[in-house]
Design a protein around this motif. Structure first.
Motif, short mmCIF file in Angstrom:
data_model
loop_
_atom_site.label_atom_id
_atom_site.label_comp_id
_atom_site.label_asym_id
_atom_site.label_seq_id
_atom_site.Cartn_x
_atom_site.Cartn_y
_atom_site.Cartn_z
N ARG A 419 26.90 30.23 44.45
CA ARG A 419 28.04 30.60 44.97
C ARG A 419 27.93 30.71 46.62
O ARG A 419 26.66 31.22 46.96
CB ARG A 419 28.44 31.69 44.42
N GLU A 420 28.91 30.55 47.26
CA GLU A 420 28.89 31.01 48.68
C GLU A 420 28.47 32.68 48.89
O GLU A 420 28.82 33.41 48.23
CB GLU A 420 30.14 30.71 49.29
N GLN A 421 27.57 32.59 49.95
CA GLN A 421 27.13 34.23 50.10
C GLN A 421 28.00 34.95 50.72
O GLN A 421 27.94 36.20 50.65
CB GLN A 421 25.77 34.00 51.11
N PHE A 422 29.22 34.68 51.03
CA PHE A 422 30.17 35.54 51.55
C PHE A 422 31.28 35.99 50.14
O PHE A 422 32.22 36.89 50.46
CB PHE A 422 31.26 35.05 52.65
N ARG A 423 30.76 35.43 49.11
CA ARG A 423 31.73 36.13 48.04
C ARG A 423 31.22 37.48 47.47
O ARG A 423 29.98 37.63 47.28
CB ARG A 423 31.45 35.00 46.83
N PRO A 424 31.96 38.21 47.37
CA PRO A 424 31.56 39.76 46.71
C PRO A 424 31.37 39.42 45.23
O PRO A 424 31.85 38.72 44.58
CB PRO A 424 32.82 40.60 46.98
N VAL A 425 30.71 40.30 44.83
CA VAL A 425 30.50 40.64 43.23
C VAL A 425 30.91 42.02 43.01
O VAL A 425 31.31 42.87 43.76
CB VAL A 425 29.14 40.51 42.50
N ALA A 426 31.64 42.34 41.86
CA ALA A 426 32.57 43.43 41.39
C ALA A 426 31.68 44.43 40.52
O ALA A 426 30.75 44.12 39.79
CB ALA A 426 33.57 42.79 40.88
N PRO A 427 31.99 45.66 40.60
CA PRO A 427 31.41 46.81 39.80
C PRO A 427 32.34 46.90 38.55
O PRO A 427 33.50 46.94 38.58
CB PRO A 427 31.59 47.94 40.64
N MET A 428 31.49 47.17 37.74
CA MET A 428 32.26 47.97 36.41
C MET A 428 31.73 49.39 36.39
O MET A 428 30.69 49.82 36.76
CB MET A 428 31.61 47.41 34.91
N VAL A 429 32.77 50.35 36.18
CA VAL A 429 32.44 51.81 36.33
C VAL A 429 33.09 52.50 35.32
O VAL A 429 34.06 52.06 34.66
CB VAL A 429 32.97 51.99 37.85
N LEU A 430 32.31 53.57 34.71
CA LEU A 430 32.72 54.48 33.74
C LEU A 430 34.23 55.10 34.11
O LEU A 430 34.26 55.50 35.22
CB LEU A 430 31.73 55.64 33.49
N LEU A 431 35.22 54.84 33.42
CA LEU A 431 36.50 55.33 33.57
C LEU A 431 36.69 56.74 34.45
O LEU A 431 37.18 56.96 35.37
CB LEU A 431 37.54 55.07 32.38
N GLU A 432 35.64 57.77 33.53
CA GLU A 432 36.04 58.98 33.95
C GLU A 432 35.35 59.51 35.15
O GLU A 432 35.39 60.48 35.85
CB GLU A 432 35.31 60.10 32.66
N ARG A 433 34.51 58.40 35.55
CA ARG A 433 33.72 58.72 36.91
C ARG A 433 34.54 57.86 38.18
O ARG A 433 34.08 58.15 39.39
CB ARG A 433 32.12 58.15 36.72
N ALA A 434 35.22 57.13 37.75
CA ALA A 434 35.85 56.06 38.80
C ALA A 434 36.57 56.91 40.04
O ALA A 434 36.39 56.80 41.16
CB ALA A 434 36.74 55.18 38.22
N PRO A 435 37.21 58.16 39.55
CA PRO A 435 37.83 58.77 40.72
C PRO A 435 37.06 59.33 41.61
O PRO A 435 37.53 59.66 42.91
CB PRO A 435 38.85 59.66 40.00
N ASP A 436 35.76 59.76 41.44
CA ASP A 436 34.92 60.22 42.24
C ASP A 436 34.34 58.97 43.49
O ASP A 436 34.06 59.46 44.75
CB ASP A 436 33.67 60.67 41.47
N ILE A 437 34.58 57.94 43.19
CA ILE A 437 33.87 56.95 43.87
C ILE A 437 34.99 55.85 44.46
O ILE A 437 34.97 55.49 45.61
CB ILE A 437 33.09 56.16 42.93
#
Ligand SMILES: [Fe+2]
Length: 548
Positions: A419-437
């Protein structure tokens, strides 16, 4: 009551099955045919049906074609107008209309035993609307369909009250936000009606300095509709060929169109809120995959909640058409149970694939721990678990996973995927920790359809998934609905302190997402991936990949 939904007319052919009001299966044809997007959206391909996915939906539920009560086809040729009347002057429409009219006979041929008289045509945007308003957990809601085009329209605004759609506005062609964005996609050297998300990514590198000019050309009209004048994009930045390098002017053009699109969408959302007073807005149509715009609609419109169909593009109309016709036939339909509506395999079946491949594999005590171990060591993992996802995003069932703590992993992942290098990749995050980040976007966010701001103190800790503008397109992992993924990320957090992993779809360049175990083995065999976690089994690459 058994209703099969079919999307075939433009692109992303797909099938879905609703039995007794419940969505039991939905899948895109590309996952079976292994041809990205199923077909090109050309007039002469309008006859092609999602034969393989439709046959699988029926097989999955143990239903024969003659037992179907109805087939819902997500386009109504009787609603088409002439190419001159649309103002698009698209001669291909004549062919589309003819093929759509013949679809009942084609379907009867593809699904022997089906009575062609059972095929119902559903207005394209009613199918999109139902894929949002009838699939969302909130039964009463306002709905926006934001599309390229249907029979004669590009948009629909309405509301669902007790499962019934009331249409409040529709914008007729040639005005179309989706087609305007497709034009820009083409102008920037990308593939029209496929690569629009690349334009959205490019926009984050630019400044919206052409907004003034565009505000006149693209505007809401105050009656639920909008105007999109013809835009000569060469006035802002020269046309690009495929793989030609883009300049600041191109990024600024992308940023300007993206920003103007967001503004108009916010206007449309405000209008439909004024008309309905509903708390929840539901959305579908290809433009509803624009997660930057979705976050802005949530932030700036009066709606408390925004729910977007994960298969918001045309694939989702198979599901919407089936739900719509089931309701018309008197069924009370249920919200979709989640996006994992495609094929799945038992442990025994997976083991037989591994035996057939004559490859070394293990069955660790806990596959979640085994994967976390490799990820913590900065390995790349191909993750194949449960039923495959409906829609364009990997949501923890067919994923490529990596450590989010190293900037170099962005390049590494984009290399794996070509893929093109300007494309971001995405995070999966634990639901209960998401609001901290993460903030700004909604939490939970189970379908990766919004962008969130990454907290300042976390940006250096998870650089792989933090985009240049300090945002991330997150998927929150709920332990109740995704227990295995949740356990795997928790195990990763115990080792690294990070409740986040990198998640991108499991496929290599130009190919559809992996669907069956053989696809997974082929992908693993050809890509620099350290571990394949397939059901309870793992396959290790004998020579570890170079770690940055
Ligand atoms: Fe559509």
């Amino acid at each position: 009551m058994k209703v099969l939904g079919i999307n075939a007319i433009y692109h992303d052919p797909a099938a879905a099955l609703v039995v007794d009001g419940e969505v039991v299966a939905a899948a895109e044809e590309e996952r079976f045919s292994r041809r990205k997007h199923g077909k090109r959206p050309l007039p002469w391909s309008a006859w092609e049906l999602p034969e393989l996915s439709a046959a699988w939906c029926l097989r999955h539920a143990g239903i024969r074609p003659e037992e179907l009560d109805a087939v819902a086809y997500s386009f109504d040729p009787a609603l088409m107008v002439t190419p001159e009347e649309t103002g698009l002057f698209d001669d291909g429409d004549v062919m589309r209309q003819k093929y759509a009219q013949m679809a009942p006979d084609f379907l009867a041929h593809a699904l022997p035993g089906l009575d062609p008289a059972k095929v119902h045509f559903v207005k394209h945007h009613v199918a999109h609307a139902a894929s949002a308003g009838k699939a969302a957990p909130q039964r009463d809601n306002a709905v926006l369909v934001l599309d390229g085009r249907g029979e004669a329209h590009s948009h629909l605004a309405g509301r669902y009250v007790d499962g019934q759609l009331e249409v409040l506005a529709g914008q007729s062609l040639p005005h179309s936000l989706g087609l305007m964005y497709e034009e820009l996609t083409d102008h920037l050297g990308f593939l029209r009606s496929s690569d629009e998300f690349k334009v959205m990514a490019m926009a984050s590198y630019g400044k919206p300095r052409f907004l003034g000019e565009l505000s006149e050309l693209i505007r809401a009209t105050g009656d639920g509709g909008f105007v999109t004048e013809r835009i000569d994009f060469t006035e802002f930045a020269p046309r690009l060929g495929k793989d030609e390098p883009w300049t600041e002017a191109h990024a600024d053009l992308a940023a300007s169109v993206q920003t103007r699109l967001e503004e108009v969408l916010v206007d449309l959302a405000r209008w439909v809120h004024e008309q309905t007073g509903e708390k929840t807005l539901t959305m579908a149509g290809g433009t509803a995959l624009n997660c930057v715009a979705n976050t802005r609609i949530l932030a700036e419109s009066p709606f408390e909640q925004v729910w977007v169909q994960p298969a918001a593009g045309d694939a989702g109309t198979a599901l919407g058409a089936a739900l719509h016709v089931a309701a018309e036939l008197g069924e009370r339909t249920e919200p979709m149970p989640g996006a994992a509506l495609g094929r799945g395999w038992t442990d025994d079946e997976i083991e037989r694939w591994l035996e057939t491949a004559a490859i070394d594999y293990e069955r660790p005590d806990d596959v979640a721990e085994a994967v976390a171990e490799v990820l913590a060591d900065n390995g790349i993992v191909a993750w194949f678990q449960g039923r495959s996802e409906y829609g364009p995003r990997a949501l923890g069932h067919r994923s490529l996973l990596a450590h989010p703590g190293f900037q170099a992993n962005l390049e590494r992942m984009n290399d794996v995927k070509g893929r093109e290098q300007f494309r971001p990749v995405a995070p999966m995050v634990l639901l209960e920790r998401a609001p901290d980040i993460f903030s700004r976007g909604p939490i939970p966010s189970p379908y990766m359809l919004f962008v969130h701001d990454v907290a300042e103190e976390w940006r250096d800790r998870i650089p792989t998934v933090t985009h240049v503008d300090g945002t991330a397109r997150i998927q929150t992992i709920d332990p109740d609905t995704e227990p295995l993924v949740h356990r795997m990320i928790s195990a990763f957090e115990r080792r690294t302190g990070l409740p986040v992993v990198v998640n991108t779809s499991l496929n290599t360049a130009g190919r559809p997402m992996v669907d069956d175990p053989r696809d997974a083995l082929e992908c693993f065999g050809s890509a620099p991936v350290d571990l394949l976690a397939i059901g309870p089994f793992v396959v290790r690459r004998p020579r570890p990949t170079p770690r940055p």
